[in-house]
Scaffold this active site. Structure first.
Site, PDB file in Angstrom:
ATOM      1  N   ASP A  56      49.103 -65.371 103.112  1.00 11.69           N
ATOM      2  CA  ASP A  56      48.687 -64.340 104.162  1.00 11.69           C
ATOM      3  C   ASP A  56      48.055 -63.021 103.405  1.00 11.69           C
ATOM      4  O   ASP A  56      48.203 -63.026 102.169  1.00 11.69           O
ATOM      5  CB  ASP A  56      50.042 -63.863 104.591  1.00 11.69           C
ATOM      6  N   ASP A  98      47.614 -59.090 104.533  1.00 12.37           N
ATOM      7  CA  ASP A  98      48.175 -57.928 104.535  1.00 12.37           C
ATOM      8  C   ASP A  98      49.771 -58.051 104.478  1.00 12.37           C
ATOM      9  O   ASP A  98      50.548 -58.702 105.310  1.00 12.37           O
ATOM     10  CB  ASP A  98      48.272 -57.241 105.929  1.00 12.37           C
ATOM     11  N   VAL A 138      50.433 -59.709 113.734  1.00 12.03           N
ATOM     12  CA  VAL A 138      49.977 -59.582 115.223  1.00 12.03           C
ATOM     13  C   VAL A 138      48.534 -59.273 115.251  1.00 12.03           C
ATOM     14  O   VAL A 138      48.058 -58.144 114.747  1.00 12.03           O
ATOM     15  CB  VAL A 138      50.990 -58.649 115.937  1.00 12.03           C
ATOM     16  N   ARG A 151      44.956 -57.582 116.300  1.00  5.86           N
ATOM     17  CA  ARG A 151      44.404 -56.396 116.947  1.00  5.86           C
ATOM     18  C   ARG A 151      45.050 -56.160 118.410  1.00  5.86           C
ATOM     19  O   ARG A 151      45.254 -55.036 118.652  1.00  5.86           O
ATOM     20  CB  ARG A 151      42.973 -56.095 116.571  1.00  5.86           C
ATOM     21  N   LYS A 197      40.798 -59.571 111.096  1.00  2.00           N
ATOM     22  CA  LYS A 197      39.289 -59.625 111.168  1.00  2.00           C
ATOM     23  C   LYS A 197      38.581 -59.053 109.856  1.00  2.00           C
ATOM     24  O   LYS A 197      37.532 -59.098 109.748  1.00  2.00           O
ATOM     25  CB  LYS A 197      38.686 -58.992 112.657  1.00  2.00           C
ATOM     26  N   ASN A 198      39.304 -58.007 109.548  1.00  2.00           N
ATOM     27  CA  ASN A 198      38.613 -57.410 108.106  1.00  2.00           C
ATOM     28  C   ASN A 198      39.028 -58.014 107.044  1.00  2.00           C
ATOM     29  O   ASN A 198      38.818 -57.504 106.093  1.00  2.00           O
ATOM     30  CB  ASN A 198      39.471 -56.044 107.994  1.00  2.00           C
ATOM     31  N   ASP A 253      54.843 -62.618 104.743  1.00  2.35           N
ATOM     32  CA  ASP A 253      55.688 -61.407 104.811  1.00  2.35           C
ATOM     33  C   ASP A 253      56.226 -61.163 106.170  1.00  2.35           C
ATOM     34  O   ASP A 253      57.120 -60.310 106.400  1.00  2.35           O
ATOM     35  CB  ASP A 253      54.923 -60.007 104.237  1.00  2.35           C
TER      36      ASP A 253
HETATM   37  P1  B16 Z   1      42.799 -56.494 112.055  1.00  2.00           P
HETATM   38  P2  B16 Z   1      47.723 -60.641 108.303  1.00  2.00           P
HETATM   39  C1  B16 Z   1      47.570 -58.653 110.107  1.00  2.00           C
HETATM   40  O1  B16 Z   1      47.140 -59.308 108.796  1.00  2.00           O
HETATM   41  C2  B16 Z   1      48.233 -57.620 110.031  1.00  2.00           C
HETATM   42  O2  B16 Z   1      49.383 -57.655 109.372  1.00  2.00           O
HETATM   43  C3  B16 Z   1      48.218 -56.930 111.302  1.00  2.00           C
HETATM   44  O3  B16 Z   1      48.879 -55.635 111.232  1.00  2.00           O
HETATM   45  C4  B16 Z   1      46.907 -56.585 112.043  1.00  2.00           C
HETATM   46  O4  B16 Z   1      47.043 -56.111 113.333  1.00  2.00           O
HETATM   47  C5  B16 Z   1      46.306 -57.885 112.100  1.00  2.00           C
HETATM   48  O5  B16 Z   1      46.118 -58.556 110.812  1.00  2.00           O
HETATM   49  C6  B16 Z   1      44.999 -57.786 112.713  1.00  2.00           C
HETATM   50  O6  B16 Z   1      44.214 -56.960 111.750  1.00  2.00           O
HETATM   51  O7  B16 Z   1      42.754 -55.426 113.052  1.00  2.00           O
HETATM   52  O8  B16 Z   1      42.025 -55.863 110.767  1.00  2.00           O
HETATM   53  O9  B16 Z   1      41.879 -57.579 112.462  1.00  2.00           O
HETATM   54  O10 B16 Z   1      49.187 -59.939 107.686  1.00  2.00           O
HETATM   55  O11 B16 Z   1      47.904 -61.642 109.043  1.00  2.00           O
HETATM   56  O12 B16 Z   1      47.154 -60.666 107.080  1.00  2.00           O
HETATM   57 MG    MG Z   2      50.936 -60.094 106.593  1.00  2.00          MG
END
Ligand code: B16
Ligand code: MG
Length: 214
Positions: A9, A11, A47, A49, A118-119, A171
């Site tokens: 994972d 983040d 989760v 976006r 997506k980032n 996490d």
């Molecule tokens: P984005 P992970 C997740 O990343 C984040 O934990 C979560 O807080 C976020 O909403 C989700 O990515 C979508 O992110 O807005 O950047 O597309 O923990 O799966 O790496």
């Molecule tokens: Mg995570």
């Protein structure tokens, strides 16, 4: 060795962008007059976006919001979030994560990303990991968010491996559930480790070097 690959994972495991997510959602929620705090932010781990937006809007009591307005709000949050991501650099990758990744690779393990974000490509680029991983499965190539196993199954498929020989590192409780639902063993850190969600519940990612030894 039981495992041929590790699927991380992003983040909360490789990097820590919680505070950036928090500040961006807080600014968006404030603009609507919606209460938001760190406890609610914790529920957004792993989760997607748009699903995160729905959680933030649980406290919203104004006139109904159209789908277009919701996309606008999610975009507002993402624009603020990306301003923070733009400040990140390879110095934001901890020595522990860097040493663990290099140690696992030296053992011949394939390394992949399985993230809802997506980032992901932007974050990996900022950390200097743009071309490090053998496979990157993220929010851009999935239709179902964790706890659905799709993101991890796609990562295993990209690696050409069965889930039974891949270890997922997470996490978030929803992420650990996603790993198990896909037939993967799961090693947890942070929140998910405290909840005892993993087959291995670690204090830190460096323990992966012990788990994959021998
Ligand atoms: P984005 P992970 C997740 O990343 C984040 O934990 C979560 O807080 C976020 O909403 C989700 O990515 C979508 O992110 O807005 O950047 O597309 O923990 O799966 O790496
Ligand atoms: Mg995570």
């Amino acid at each position: 060795m039981k495992y041929q690959a590790i699927i991380f994972d992003l983040d909360g495991v490789i990097c820590f962008t919680d505070e950036y997510h928090y500040l961006a959602w807080k600014q968006m929620a404030d603009s609507l007059g919606v209460y938001f705090d760190r406890e609610i932010n914790n529920r957004l781990r792993g989760v997607s976006r748009m699903a995160s937006l729905e959680i933030v809007l649980e406290r919203y009591s104004g006139p109904a919001l159209s789908d277009e307005r919701k996309v606008e709000l999610a975009t507002m949050k993402n624009d603020i979030y990306r301003e923070s991501l733009a400040q990140m650099s390879p110095a934001d990758l901890s020595d522990e994560v860097r040493d663990t990744l290099n140690g696992l690779r030296e053992r011949g393990l394939k390394l992949a990303i399985g993230s809802s974000s997506k980032n992901t490509p932007f974050i990996l680029g900022q950390l200097g990991l743009g071309s490090f991983f053998d496979a990157v499965s993220d929010g851009n190539n999935i239709t179902r968010s964790k706890p659905d196993p799709e993101v991890f199954l796609k990562a295993a498929e990209m690696l050409g491996l069965e889930p039974s020989v891949c270890l997922v590192v997470e996490d978030a409780v929803s992420g650990a559930e996603a790993g198990h639902a896909g037939g993967f063993d799961v090693a947890c850190v942070g929140d998910a480790a405290r909840a005892g969600s993993g087959d291995y519940n670690m204090q830190s990612v460096a323990e992966l070097l012990d788990i994959t030894a021998g």
